[in-house]
Structure formats: structure tokens, C-alpha cells
Design a protein around this motif. Structure first.
Motif, PDB file in Angstrom:
ATOM      1  N   MET A 172      -3.026  19.203  13.413  1.00  0.00           N
ATOM      2  CA  MET A 172      -3.803  18.152  14.075  1.00  0.00           C
ATOM      3  C   MET A 172      -4.446  17.205  13.048  1.00  0.00           C
ATOM      4  SD  MET A 172      -3.408  18.358  17.185  1.00  0.00           S
ATOM      5  CE  MET A 172      -2.344  19.509  18.008  1.00  0.00           C
ATOM      6  N   LEU A 173      -4.958  17.762  11.959  1.00  0.00           N
ATOM      7  CA  LEU A 173      -5.556  16.908  10.937  1.00  0.00           C
ATOM      8  C   LEU A 173      -4.515  16.012  10.276  1.00  0.00           C
ATOM      9  CD1 LEU A 173      -8.132  19.344   9.312  1.00  0.00           C
ATOM     10  CD2 LEU A 173      -8.601  17.356  10.728  1.00  0.00           C
ATOM     11  N   VAL A 174      -3.326  16.535  10.040  1.00  0.00           N
ATOM     12  CA  VAL A 174      -2.259  15.716   9.462  1.00  0.00           C
ATOM     13  C   VAL A 174      -1.884  14.588  10.422  1.00  0.00           C
ATOM     14  CG1 VAL A 174       0.175  15.742   8.797  1.00  0.00           C
ATOM     15  CG2 VAL A 174      -1.361  17.504   7.938  1.00  0.00           C
ATOM     16  N   LEU A 175      -1.810  14.881  11.719  1.00  0.00           N
ATOM     17  CA  LEU A 175      -1.488  13.839  12.701  1.00  0.00           C
ATOM     18  C   LEU A 175      -2.581  12.774  12.766  1.00  0.00           C
ATOM     19  CD1 LEU A 175       0.047  15.942  15.604  1.00  0.00           C
ATOM     20  CD2 LEU A 175       1.215  14.350  14.080  1.00  0.00           C
ATOM     21  N   VAL A 176      -3.820  13.170  12.683  1.00  0.00           N
ATOM     22  CA  VAL A 176      -4.925  12.200  12.698  1.00  0.00           C
ATOM     23  C   VAL A 176      -4.815  11.269  11.505  1.00  0.00           C
ATOM     24  CG1 VAL A 176      -7.420  11.972  12.426  1.00  0.00           C
ATOM     25  CG2 VAL A 176      -6.514  13.571  14.081  1.00  0.00           C
ATOM     26  N   VAL A 177      -4.543  11.819  10.332  1.00  0.00           N
ATOM     27  CA  VAL A 177      -4.407  10.991   9.133  1.00  0.00           C
ATOM     28  C   VAL A 177      -3.237  10.035   9.283  1.00  0.00           C
ATOM     29  CG1 VAL A 177      -3.864  11.047   6.665  1.00  0.00           C
ATOM     30  CG2 VAL A 177      -5.551  12.621   7.614  1.00  0.00           C
ATOM     31  N   ILE A 178      -2.133  10.498   9.815  1.00  0.00           N
ATOM     32  CA  ILE A 178      -0.962   9.628  10.017  1.00  0.00           C
ATOM     33  C   ILE A 178      -1.301   8.505  10.979  1.00  0.00           C
ATOM     34  CG2 ILE A 178       1.355   9.553  11.013  1.00  0.00           C
ATOM     35  CD1 ILE A 178       1.801  12.353   9.814  1.00  0.00           C
ATOM     36  N   PHE A 179      -1.992   8.801  12.081  1.00  0.00           N
ATOM     37  CA  PHE A 179      -2.346   7.770  13.053  1.00  0.00           C
ATOM     38  C   PHE A 179      -3.337   6.773  12.460  1.00  0.00           C
ATOM     39  CE2 PHE A 179      -1.253  10.917  16.577  1.00  0.00           C
ATOM     40  CZ  PHE A 179       0.032  10.399  16.689  1.00  0.00           C
ATOM     41  N   ILE A 180      -4.262   7.245  11.650  1.00  0.00           N
ATOM     42  CA  ILE A 180      -5.234   6.345  11.023  1.00  0.00           C
ATOM     43  C   ILE A 180      -4.528   5.381  10.073  1.00  0.00           C
ATOM     44  CG2 ILE A 180      -7.127   6.267   9.357  1.00  0.00           C
ATOM     45  CD1 ILE A 180      -8.247   8.775  10.703  1.00  0.00           C
ATOM     46  N   LEU A 181      -3.523   5.861   9.356  1.00  0.00           N
ATOM     47  CA  LEU A 181      -2.815   5.010   8.410  1.00  0.00           C
ATOM     48  C   LEU A 181      -1.846   4.049   9.081  1.00  0.00           C
ATOM     49  CD1 LEU A 181      -2.072   7.586   5.568  1.00  0.00           C
ATOM     50  CD2 LEU A 181      -3.826   5.806   5.614  1.00  0.00           C
ATOM     51  N   THR A 182      -1.219   4.452  10.170  1.00  0.00           N
ATOM     52  CA  THR A 182      -0.206   3.604  10.793  1.00  0.00           C
ATOM     53  C   THR A 182      -0.751   2.655  11.853  1.00  0.00           C
ATOM     54  OG1 THR A 182       0.311   5.327  12.413  1.00  0.00           O
ATOM     55  CG2 THR A 182       1.635   5.259  10.392  1.00  0.00           C
ATOM     56  N   ALA A 183      -1.920   2.905  12.423  1.00  0.00           N
ATOM     57  CA  ALA A 183      -2.450   2.039  13.486  1.00  0.00           C
ATOM     58  C   ALA A 183      -2.660   0.601  13.027  1.00  0.00           C
ATOM     59  CB  ALA A 183      -3.732   2.637  14.053  1.00  0.00           C
ATOM     60  N   PRO A 184      -3.255   0.345  11.863  1.00  0.00           N
ATOM     61  CA  PRO A 184      -3.386  -1.061  11.444  1.00  0.00           C
ATOM     62  C   PRO A 184      -2.047  -1.738  11.190  1.00  0.00           C
ATOM     63  CG  PRO A 184      -4.866   0.342  10.179  1.00  0.00           C
ATOM     64  CD  PRO A 184      -3.985   1.242  10.973  1.00  0.00           C
ATOM     65  N   LEU A 185      -1.064  -0.987  10.759  1.00  0.00           N
ATOM     66  CA  LEU A 185       0.245  -1.577  10.513  1.00  0.00           C
ATOM     67  C   LEU A 185       0.928  -1.997  11.809  1.00  0.00           C
ATOM     68  CD1 LEU A 185       1.533   0.918   7.799  1.00  0.00           C
ATOM     69  CD2 LEU A 185       0.548  -1.347   7.449  1.00  0.00           C
ATOM     70  N   LEU A 186       0.710  -1.258  12.867  1.00  0.00           N
ATOM     71  CA  LEU A 186       1.346  -1.581  14.137  1.00  0.00           C
ATOM     72  C   LEU A 186       0.733  -2.815  14.789  1.00  0.00           C
ATOM     73  CD1 LEU A 186       1.687   2.000  15.654  1.00  0.00           C
ATOM     74  CD2 LEU A 186       3.483   0.607  14.625  1.00  0.00           C
ATOM     75  N   SER A 187      -0.566  -3.014  14.611  1.00  0.00           N
ATOM     76  CA  SER A 187      -1.220  -4.141  15.281  1.00  0.00           C
ATOM     77  C   SER A 187      -0.906  -5.473  14.614  1.00  0.00           C
ATOM     78  CB  SER A 187      -2.724  -3.918  15.336  1.00  0.00           C
ATOM     79  OG  SER A 187      -3.243  -3.925  14.028  1.00  0.00           O
ATOM     80  N   SER A 188      -0.597  -5.497  13.365  1.00  0.00           N
ATOM     81  CA  SER A 188      -0.326  -6.755  12.679  1.00  0.00           C
ATOM     82  C   SER A 188       1.094  -6.806  12.136  1.00  0.00           C
ATOM     83  CB  SER A 188      -1.332  -6.941  11.543  1.00  0.00           C
ATOM     84  OG  SER A 188      -1.152  -5.913  10.594  1.00  0.00           O
ATOM     85  N   SER A 189       2.024  -6.245  12.852  1.00  0.00           N
ATOM     86  CA  SER A 189       3.394  -6.197  12.351  1.00  0.00           C
ATOM     87  C   SER A 189       4.129  -7.513  12.548  1.00  0.00           C
ATOM     88  CB  SER A 189       4.164  -5.063  13.022  1.00  0.00           C
ATOM     89  OG  SER A 189       4.236  -5.294  14.412  1.00  0.00           O
ATOM     90  N   ILE A 190       3.695  -8.332  13.491  1.00  0.00           N
ATOM     91  CA  ILE A 190       4.368  -9.612  13.743  1.00  0.00           C
ATOM     92  C   ILE A 190       3.505 -10.724  13.169  1.00  0.00           C
ATOM     93  CG2 ILE A 190       5.201 -11.182  15.512  1.00  0.00           C
ATOM     94  CD1 ILE A 190       5.623  -8.764  17.299  1.00  0.00           C
ATOM     95  N   GLN A 191       4.023 -11.398  12.177  1.00  0.00           N
ATOM     96  CA  GLN A 191       3.314 -12.504  11.560  1.00  0.00           C
ATOM     97  C   GLN A 191       3.796 -13.798  12.196  1.00  0.00           C
ATOM     98  OE1 GLN A 191       0.854 -12.168   9.382  1.00  0.00           O
ATOM     99  NE2 GLN A 191       1.064  -9.949   9.456  1.00  0.00           N
TER     100      GLN A 191
END
Length: 145
Positions: free
Chosen positions: A27-46
Motif C-alpha cells: 500500500m505504501l509503494v502504491l501511494v508513492v507511485i500515485f503521488i509521483l504520477t498524479a501531477p504528470l497525468l494532469s498536465s500531460s497535454i500541452q
């Protein structure tokens, strides 16, 4: 000792409880992965958006100033008005722009009923955005407990 028989001891029963340590690690590994990838998903389209003057607000928000003095007299935009004139002028303001805001200023000695009457005239005219204007307390008054 019996012939052909061996004494057998009862084997330990299997444990049916879940091991929490690996579950928490996953669960901790998944939380870290989600924290790192969430900003990338929101600004993926320039995008380079076009610029236009049409998006600007065409006019500043309109408002009328309604004042009730100590004697209970009403003033609309600093001009004295009677109750009938007030209703007509507020209706005209509502016809021109239904989003017109009424900024209501009333003396502290004005009875609550008089303020409610003036608010009722404004609402009957179609102006539902009513803001109350107040003065911030002075430093001497604010410091008293």
C-alpha cells in the motif's frame, strides 16, 4: 508399544490470519507511485491557446447604492427618493441588468423592520443580489475585549 503403529502427534493447524506487513508495504509503494504520477497525468497535454478579446468581460459589475439614514429616509445613488420612486427606479435597474447588485447601507439606529422593507422593495423589483456595507472597526474599538 503396539505392533505396527507409530505414535503420531497432532500437527499444528494452518494459520488463517493475514500477514499485515507485506500488505502495508504494498500500500505504501502504491501511494508513492500515485503521488509521483498524479501531477504528470494532469498536465500531460500541452496547449498553446489562441488569444482573443472576446473572452474579456464586457462591462464592470453594476451596482446601485441604497442608503437608509437615521430618520428612515431612503437614498438611491445618493439621491433622495420616495418609496414609489424607489420601486420604479429599482425596477428600471433590474430591467437593464438583472445581475445588478444592491449595496445597502443603513445607520445603526435604523430599526430592523425598515431595513427589511427596503430589501423587500429591491427583491420585488427583481434585484436579488443584496450586499450590506459596513465599516471595519477602528483600532481602539477592536482592541477592547
Amino acid at each position: 508399544m503396539a505392533f505396527g503403529r507409530l505414535e503420531r502427534t497432532k500437527a499444528s493447524e494452518p494459520m488463517s490470519d493475514i500477514n499485515m506487513t507485506p500488505l502495508v508495504d504494498v500500500m505504501l509503494v502504491l501511494v508513492v507511485i500515485f503521488i509521483l504520477t498524479a501531477p504528470l497525468l494532469s498536465s500531460s497535454i500541452q496547449l498553446d491557446l489562441p488569444k482573443t478579446d472576446a473572452a474579456k468581460s464586457q462591462s464592470a459589475p453594476q451596482f446601485v447604492t441604497l442608503v437608509v439614514d437615521r430618520a428612515g429616509h431612503t437614498f438611491l445613488n445618493d439621491q433622495p427618493v420616495t418609496a414609489a420612486e424607489l420601486a420604479i427606479q429599482l425596477a428600471l435597474a433590474a430591467d437593464q441588468n438583472p445581475d445588478t447588485e444592491v449595496q445597502l447601507r443603513a445607520d445603526t439606529t435604523v430599526p430592523y423592520g425598515r431595513v427589511v422593507e427596503v430589501m423587500g422593495v429591491a427583491q420585488k423589483a427583481g434585484l436579488n443580489k443584496i450586499g450590506f456595507v459596513a465599516q471595519p472597526p477602528t483600532a481602539a474599538v477592536a482592541s477592547t475585549p
